[in-house]
Write a protein that holds these residues in place. Sequence first.
Motif, PDB file in Angstrom:
ATOM      1  N   GLU A 194      12.019  26.126  -7.189  1.00  0.00           N
ATOM      2  CA  GLU A 194      12.950  25.120  -6.666  1.00  0.00           C
ATOM      3  C   GLU A 194      13.759  24.556  -7.821  1.00  0.00           C
ATOM      4  OE1 GLU A 194      10.906  22.656  -3.396  1.00  0.00           O
ATOM      5  OE2 GLU A 194       9.237  23.400  -4.611  1.00  0.00           O
ATOM      6  N   HIS A 195      14.779  23.778  -7.496  1.00  0.00           N
ATOM      7  CA  HIS A 195      15.648  23.271  -8.554  1.00  0.00           C
ATOM      8  C   HIS A 195      14.924  22.283  -9.457  1.00  0.00           C
ATOM      9  CE1 HIS A 195      15.958  19.838  -5.788  1.00  0.00           C
ATOM     10  NE2 HIS A 195      16.407  19.145  -6.814  1.00  0.00           N
ATOM     11  N   ASP A 196      13.844  21.649  -8.957  1.00  0.00           N
ATOM     12  CA  ASP A 196      13.173  20.624  -9.752  1.00  0.00           C
ATOM     13  C   ASP A 196      11.748  20.974 -10.156  1.00  0.00           C
ATOM     14  OD1 ASP A 196      12.208  20.531  -7.169  1.00  0.00           O
ATOM     15  OD2 ASP A 196      12.053  18.350  -7.097  1.00  0.00           O
ATOM     16  N   ARG A 197      11.229  22.122  -9.687  1.00  0.00           N
ATOM     17  CA  ARG A 197       9.864  22.475 -10.068  1.00  0.00           C
ATOM     18  C   ARG A 197       9.547  23.929  -9.729  1.00  0.00           C
ATOM     19  NH1 ARG A 197       5.874  19.493  -5.639  1.00  0.00           N
ATOM     20  NH2 ARG A 197       6.752  20.472  -3.779  1.00  0.00           N
ATOM     21  N   PRO A 234       6.998  20.677 -13.357  1.00  0.00           N
ATOM     22  CA  PRO A 234       8.361  20.164 -13.207  1.00  0.00           C
ATOM     23  C   PRO A 234       9.334  20.936 -14.076  1.00  0.00           C
ATOM     24  CG  PRO A 234       7.027  18.667 -14.519  1.00  0.00           C
ATOM     25  CD  PRO A 234       6.091  19.698 -13.976  1.00  0.00           C
ATOM     26  N   ARG A 235      10.551  21.075 -13.598  1.00  0.00           N
ATOM     27  CA  ARG A 235      11.547  21.865 -14.328  1.00  0.00           C
ATOM     28  C   ARG A 235      11.789  21.333 -15.730  1.00  0.00           C
ATOM     29  NH1 ARG A 235      16.732  24.761 -12.121  1.00  0.00           N
ATOM     30  NH2 ARG A 235      17.700  25.407 -14.065  1.00  0.00           N
ATOM     31  N   THR A 236      11.754  20.026 -15.884  1.00  0.00           N
ATOM     32  CA  THR A 236      12.025  19.429 -17.194  1.00  0.00           C
ATOM     33  C   THR A 236      10.999  19.847 -18.250  1.00  0.00           C
ATOM     34  OG1 THR A 236      10.820  17.451 -16.469  1.00  0.00           O
ATOM     35  CG2 THR A 236      13.225  17.426 -16.252  1.00  0.00           C
ATOM     36  N   HIS A 271      17.886  30.540 -10.372  1.00  0.00           N
ATOM     37  CA  HIS A 271      17.760  29.078 -10.358  1.00  0.00           C
ATOM     38  C   HIS A 271      17.983  28.468 -11.739  1.00  0.00           C
ATOM     39  CE1 HIS A 271      16.292  28.354  -6.208  1.00  0.00           C
ATOM     40  NE2 HIS A 271      15.876  29.597  -6.301  1.00  0.00           N
ATOM     41  N   TYR A 304      16.441  29.012 -14.662  1.00  0.00           N
ATOM     42  CA  TYR A 304      15.302  28.787 -15.548  1.00  0.00           C
ATOM     43  C   TYR A 304      15.391  29.720 -16.763  1.00  0.00           C
ATOM     44  CZ  TYR A 304      12.793  25.798 -12.234  1.00  0.00           C
ATOM     45  OH  TYR A 304      12.417  24.767 -11.418  1.00  0.00           O
TER      46      TYR A 304
END
Length: 235
Positions: free
Chosen positions: A88-91, A104-106, A152, A154
């Motif tokens: 997903e865009h955030d994880r 988490p993506r960060t 996405h 990454y």
Amino acid sequence: MTVVRHKRSDRLLVAVGFPLLGALAGWLVKLLANWAASWPWVPWEGPVDLINNAPEPWVTVVSLLVGLTAGIVIVFLAEHDYVTVTIEHDRVTVARGNSTQRVPRTAVHGVFADAKRLVVLGARGEELAVQNKSEGADLPGNRLLADAFRAHGYPWLPGGDPYEGDYKRWVEDMPGQPVGSNALFKARERALEKDDKKNVAELREELAKLGVVVRDTDKRQWWRRVQSGDGTAAA
């Protein structure tokens, strides 16, 4: 959101094929028992006589059902070992059986896969999520994973593990290991010898808490330290 797992056609082939192969194996065992009854001597004489003396069609029906059931059990075990990756865009979520890892993506600073592993790396080189075939994981194809992570945005690492050159083979009581890690390595070595995948995975997680990343090659353990905040190996 993109979900990556084994192709439906491959899973369907397993779901249908193994029960059919199991039933066929059961039928062949029954034929083998009939054939073995004519031998002057045969091992497992008791089971052979039991099969041959059982009335038809029940012995054939039971043989088929036993084989079919064994095939179904294999299908359920295979389903448990399939790895599902949800991007997903955030994880990123990596799930297998009853285990779920969410990152988490960060926190993601690199993702790579090879023939045996899928790894999500953090900023210090720590493994935030990992699935190993040596621990029973059945991974989707590398091309599917690469395309999904790239789609996405990454940081996919096509060259594989950027820390490849940092690994050292574990030898008992070798210098440079964190306090307490040697006992975990020894316990994990025993688990590897016994092919105890559950303990192998759990002990890898315990080593990770000490700042140690471990991987296996032919039941040999290789390890490295994660980096400290200044980019050097953690003390």
